[in-house]
Design an enzyme around this catalytic site. Sequence first.
Site, short mmCIF file in Angstrom:
data_model
loop_
_atom_site.label_atom_id
_atom_site.label_comp_id
_atom_site.label_asym_id
_atom_site.label_seq_id
_atom_site.Cartn_x
_atom_site.Cartn_y
_atom_site.Cartn_z
N ASP A 144 4.89 4.71 -7.93
CA ASP A 144 4.51 3.32 -7.68
C ASP A 144 4.35 3.13 -6.18
O ASP A 144 5.25 3.48 -5.40
CB ASP A 144 5.58 2.37 -8.22
N HIS B 128 8.68 6.51 -6.29
CA HIS B 128 8.04 5.53 -5.41
C HIS B 128 7.55 6.20 -4.13
O HIS B 128 8.08 7.24 -3.72
CB HIS B 128 8.99 4.39 -5.08
#
Length: 272
Positions: free
Chosen positions: A38, A185
């Site tokens: 992400d 992430h």
Amino acid sequence: MTLLLGFLMSFALPVSAAPSQVVSKGNTTEKVVALTFDDGADGANISRILQTLSTDNVKATFFLTGSGAANHGQKIRNIASQGHQIGNHSYTHSYFTQISAAQMRNELQRTETLIQQLTGRTTKPYFRPPYGAYNSSVLQTVGDAGYTRTIMWTIDTIDWRGDSATTIVNRVMSRITPGAIILMHTGAGASGTPSALPTIITRLKSMGYRFVTISQMLNLSSAPSGQVYTVRAGDTLYSIARRYGVTVQRIASANRITNPNLIRVGQVLIIP
């Protein structure tokens, strides 16, 4: 008669698309795994992550925010040019469960437009909800917008907390299973991820795993059937299972429910 039919059709309501289907894991016994990242506003570790993926000849899936694309457009171009898959992660990373349908559509479209301008590629049909927050309204709205799959995860590395590389590696290796979708992430907060990634890849390869994108995962597996049910007051998992003609165990497995006696009003369940 023809005029009357045309008159009535002019007042017909638009037909909604099917709700977006939630996918948390590939439905396969093959040793495959999908790495997903992400990307938030800073994207500090994108270059290091891409270098590792390139060195190890691994393709991953990146869920992009519009704010991130606006802040580091060249890094987004690099993700696309290196052949990685992309999906939509909203524009401002707002809780979709707390905004209107119109706001959701705006978040999705602004991101889609910017990513297309940067890369020439679409983020459809894959969406990942910010904070993993969704309900039946979110699934319907993003489904109507062309995002037919809402991609969750099997293993949350919780790397955004700044955990060490060793902790992240151990979290992945202790939970790995065929068809796993791993959440990581790209931001500065996930400081251990760039160092953890080479070890994760090496160890999984040594166990016989191969790495796939989300679309590849879904092509070799059948995703959840897509029926969703929102838990109401008085529901039990047994009563829901009986209503749909499936077992409690199947619903619990599809939704990663460890205690079948604990469901909450408003919870969205996948019905396999």
